[in-house]
Design a protein around this motif. Structure first.
Motif, PDB file in Angstrom:
ATOM      1  N   ILE A 171       3.206   4.890  11.017  1.00 18.32           N
ATOM      2  CA  ILE A 171       2.813   5.181   9.628  1.00 18.32           C
ATOM      3  C   ILE A 171       1.305   5.095   9.479  1.00 18.32           C
ATOM      4  CG2 ILE A 171       2.974   4.325   7.236  1.00 18.32           C
ATOM      5  CD1 ILE A 171       5.795   3.271   8.039  1.00 18.32           C
ATOM      6  N   GLY A 172       0.696   4.173  10.227  1.00 18.90           N
ATOM      7  CA  GLY A 172      -0.739   3.948  10.098  1.00 18.90           C
ATOM      8  C   GLY A 172      -1.062   2.802   9.169  1.00 18.90           C
ATOM      9  N   GLY A 173      -0.042   2.042   8.786  1.00 17.33           N
ATOM     10  CA  GLY A 173      -0.265   0.909   7.885  1.00 17.33           C
ATOM     11  C   GLY A 173      -0.421   1.346   6.443  1.00 17.33           C
ATOM     12  N   PHE A 174      -0.837   0.409   5.610  1.00 17.43           N
ATOM     13  CA  PHE A 174      -1.076   0.682   4.198  1.00 17.43           C
ATOM     14  C   PHE A 174      -2.459   1.310   4.021  1.00 17.43           C
ATOM     15  CE2 PHE A 174       2.171  -2.556   4.169  1.00 17.43           C
ATOM     16  CZ  PHE A 174       2.967  -2.241   3.082  1.00 17.43           C
ATOM     17  N   ARG A 175      -2.573   2.252   3.091  1.00 16.05           N
ATOM     18  CA  ARG A 175      -3.860   2.897   2.838  1.00 16.05           C
ATOM     19  C   ARG A 175      -4.786   1.914   2.144  1.00 16.05           C
ATOM     20  NH1 ARG A 175      -3.918   8.631   4.055  1.00 16.05           N
ATOM     21  NH2 ARG A 175      -6.055   8.485   3.289  1.00 16.05           N
ATOM     22  N   GLU A 176      -5.920   1.631   2.775  1.00 15.00           N
ATOM     23  CA  GLU A 176      -6.824   0.606   2.268  1.00 15.00           C
ATOM     24  C   GLU A 176      -7.801   1.122   1.226  1.00 15.00           C
ATOM     25  OE1 GLU A 176      -8.618  -1.456   5.538  1.00 15.00           O
ATOM     26  OE2 GLU A 176      -6.682  -2.110   6.362  1.00 15.00           O
ATOM     27  N   GLU A 177      -7.762   2.430   0.925  1.00 21.57           N
ATOM     28  CA  GLU A 177      -8.673   2.960  -0.100  1.00 21.57           C
ATOM     29  C   GLU A 177      -8.295   2.516  -1.505  1.00 21.57           C
ATOM     30  OE1 GLU A 177      -7.617   6.738   2.300  1.00 21.57           O
ATOM     31  OE2 GLU A 177      -6.820   4.702   2.125  1.00 21.57           O
ATOM     32  N   PHE A 178      -7.038   2.103  -1.690  1.00 23.24           N
ATOM     33  CA  PHE A 178      -6.614   1.712  -3.024  1.00 23.24           C
ATOM     34  C   PHE A 178      -7.387   0.474  -3.463  1.00 23.24           C
ATOM     35  CE2 PHE A 178      -2.932   4.244  -1.774  1.00 23.24           C
ATOM     36  CZ  PHE A 178      -2.703   4.965  -2.937  1.00 23.24           C
ATOM     37  N   ALA A 179      -7.905   0.519  -4.681  1.00 22.51           N
ATOM     38  CA  ALA A 179      -8.658  -0.607  -5.222  1.00 22.51           C
ATOM     39  C   ALA A 179      -7.744  -1.810  -5.380  1.00 22.51           C
ATOM     40  CB  ALA A 179      -9.286  -0.236  -6.570  1.00 22.51           C
ATOM     41  N   THR A 180      -8.312  -2.988  -5.324  1.00 24.77           N
ATOM     42  CA  THR A 180      -7.525  -4.212  -5.452  1.00 24.77           C
ATOM     43  C   THR A 180      -7.007  -4.373  -6.873  1.00 24.77           C
ATOM     44  OG1 THR A 180      -9.486  -5.513  -5.983  1.00 24.77           O
ATOM     45  CG2 THR A 180      -8.856  -5.370  -3.670  1.00 24.77           C
ATOM     46  N   GLY A 181      -6.007  -5.217  -7.007  1.00 23.37           N
ATOM     47  CA  GLY A 181      -5.521  -5.594  -8.332  1.00 23.37           C
ATOM     48  C   GLY A 181      -4.304  -4.851  -8.809  1.00 23.37           C
ATOM     49  N   HIS A 182      -4.019  -3.675  -8.245  1.00 24.52           N
ATOM     50  CA  HIS A 182      -2.865  -2.892  -8.703  1.00 24.52           C
ATOM     51  C   HIS A 182      -2.153  -2.313  -7.489  1.00 24.52           C
ATOM     52  CE1 HIS A 182      -4.198  -3.348 -12.801  1.00 24.52           C
ATOM     53  NE2 HIS A 182      -5.388  -2.986 -12.414  1.00 24.52           N
ATOM     54  N   PRO A 183      -1.306  -3.129  -6.848  1.00 26.63           N
ATOM     55  CA  PRO A 183      -0.730  -2.726  -5.571  1.00 26.63           C
ATOM     56  C   PRO A 183       0.385  -1.699  -5.629  1.00 26.63           C
ATOM     57  CG  PRO A 183       0.129  -4.858  -6.237  1.00 26.63           C
ATOM     58  CD  PRO A 183      -0.920  -4.480  -7.240  1.00 26.63           C
ATOM     59  N   GLN A 184       0.853  -1.318  -6.845  1.00 30.26           N
ATOM     60  CA  GLN A 184       2.050  -0.502  -6.903  1.00 30.26           C
ATOM     61  C   GLN A 184       1.889   0.852  -6.223  1.00 30.26           C
ATOM     62  OE1 GLN A 184       1.625  -0.652 -11.275  1.00 30.26           O
ATOM     63  NE2 GLN A 184       2.362   1.427 -11.260  1.00 30.26           N
ATOM     64  N   TRP A 185       0.712   1.474  -6.283  1.00 26.96           N
ATOM     65  CA  TRP A 185       0.562   2.801  -5.711  1.00 26.96           C
ATOM     66  C   TRP A 185       0.486   2.744  -4.194  1.00 26.96           C
ATOM     67  CZ3 TRP A 185       2.525   5.530  -9.086  1.00 26.96           C
ATOM     68  CH2 TRP A 185       2.164   5.486 -10.428  1.00 26.96           C
ATOM     69  N   GLU A 186      -0.186   1.743  -3.628  1.00 28.21           N
ATOM     70  CA  GLU A 186      -0.244   1.658  -2.172  1.00 28.21           C
ATOM     71  C   GLU A 186       1.136   1.389  -1.591  1.00 28.21           C
ATOM     72  OE1 GLU A 186      -2.053  -2.865  -2.230  1.00 28.21           O
ATOM     73  OE2 GLU A 186      -3.223  -1.098  -2.714  1.00 28.21           O
ATOM     74  N   ASP A 187       1.945   0.601  -2.301  1.00 31.84           N
ATOM     75  CA  ASP A 187       3.327   0.383  -1.864  1.00 31.84           C
ATOM     76  C   ASP A 187       4.110   1.695  -1.887  1.00 31.84           C
ATOM     77  OD1 ASP A 187       2.699  -2.271  -1.660  1.00 31.84           O
ATOM     78  OD2 ASP A 187       3.836  -2.904  -3.415  1.00 31.84           O
TER      79      ASP A 187
END
Length: 343
Positions: A171-187
């Motif tokens: 998969i390549g892991g979780f996309r780290e570009e997502f800003a902190t504080g709101h994890p729902q989109w990276e999930d």
């Protein structure tokens, strides 16, 4: 010749989780599982007493201390340090039931083509008491097809999931570009790409206790911080949420094209809904300027919601007139324009 025992790496990211992280760690260490469990806790720049709580576990778990980067960065850091053949995620405010790993690993091994196994969960309050409800919506108590996941936001709780380390790497892991504080989109994006690796297996059995807000007061407390942004004093946390939503839409569009039209529409509706709820909290505090900003952003994502136009217009009423009119309205209408009934 004996079959070697399976080893699962439990990845626990934590940021300011002093009140709950011990229960999460204890639940991972107490797994009734015929295999090895490696617990890796990533302290993601906590500023409360989390470090002191984790100190008591050194020697029994691996603790990685790092500067705050958000859940995606923390999870990826934990997996890089992991040695297990399997990876399982556990948020610092959730709790695994004793046989969580036993049940999910057995299901994963029964289906060699499965990319991931996940389950239902029971909800508990901030106080740890049972709420009497389950996490998975009635219409989603089955494993999704790829078409399902491209048609709307599918509810998969990361704390219930387990996969092979090889699948995570693919998969390549979780996309780290997502800003902190709101994890729902990276999930959500991680689960989409995971589904491309193979089918999911869903167990309609709770294996996790999922912690949710237990009162209006707790929900309001969370939303009131949206005017601040610890990362940038010139912006607001709501701006980070909008950036994450825009990033999610772009990534989905680039990867799936026209196949994801309905999913993007669902993302936009969800974004608008959350912005409206933050605006209503601002109205409860008589911060009409911030509420107005939230409503305008909400209308950018969902122009068809007539209530949002009404709420936006309400922000322009003089405060004394708004209070007078609100007092004469039925409670349901009051809440619709002025926010929840209790602060």
């Amino acid at each position: 010749m004996e079959t070697p025992l399976k080893t699962v790496s439990a990845i626990i990211p934590v940021f300011n989780g002093e009140a709950t992280v011990a229960a999460a760690i204890d639940s991972a260490l107490a797994q009734e599982f015929d295999g090895g469990v490696e617990v890796i806790v990533v302290n993601d720049g906590s500023t409360d007493a989390t470090s002191g709580v984790l100190e008591a576990y050194r020697g029994r778990v691996t603790v990685l201390d790092r500067v705050n980067g958000g859940p995606a960065v923390a999870r990826n850091a934990g997996v890089r340090a992991a040695r297990g053949e399997y990876v399982a995620f556990l948020d610092a405010d959730d709790i695994w039931m004793p046989r969580k790993l036993e049940k999910t690993l057995a299901a994963l091994d029964r289906d060699s083509d499965a990319a991931m196994v996940y389950t239902n969960a029971l909800t508990i309050g901030i106080d740890g008491l049972m709420r009497g409800s389950t996490y998975t919506p009635a219409g989603e108590m089955r494993a999704p097809t790829m078409e399902d996941m491209l048609s709307g936001l599918w509810n998969i709780l990361p704390s219930t999931a387990v996969m092979k380390r090889a699948t995570f790497d693919a998969i390549g892991g979780f996309r780290e570009e997502f800003a902190t504080g709101h994890p729902q989109w990276e999930d959500s994006y991680f689960m989409l790409v995971a589904r491309e690796q193979g089918r999911f297996v869903y167990l309609d059995e709770p294996t996790v206790l999922y912690r949710v807000s237990g009162s209006v007061e707790e929900s309001l407390k969370r939303r009131r911080v949206w005017k601040d942004d610890s990362e940038n004093q010139h912006t607001m946390r709501v701006d980070r949420y909008v950036r994450n939503s825009e990033l999610m839409q772009r990534l989905v569009r680039e990867r799936f094209g026209d196949r994801a039209t309905r999913l993007i529409a669902a993302i936009r509706r969800a974004t608008a809904g959350l912005l409206v709820s933050v605006g209503l909290t601002a109205m409860l505090d008589y911060d009409r300027v911030f509420a107005r900003r939230c409503y305008r952003l909400a209308l950018h994502y969902d122009r068809s919601n007539a209530k949002t136009y009404l709420r936006l217009a309400w922000t322009w009423l003089p405060e004394r007139l708004a209070r007078t009119i609100s007092a004469a309205l039925p409670p349901r209408i009051q809440r619709a324009v002025s926010g929840p009934a209790h602060a």
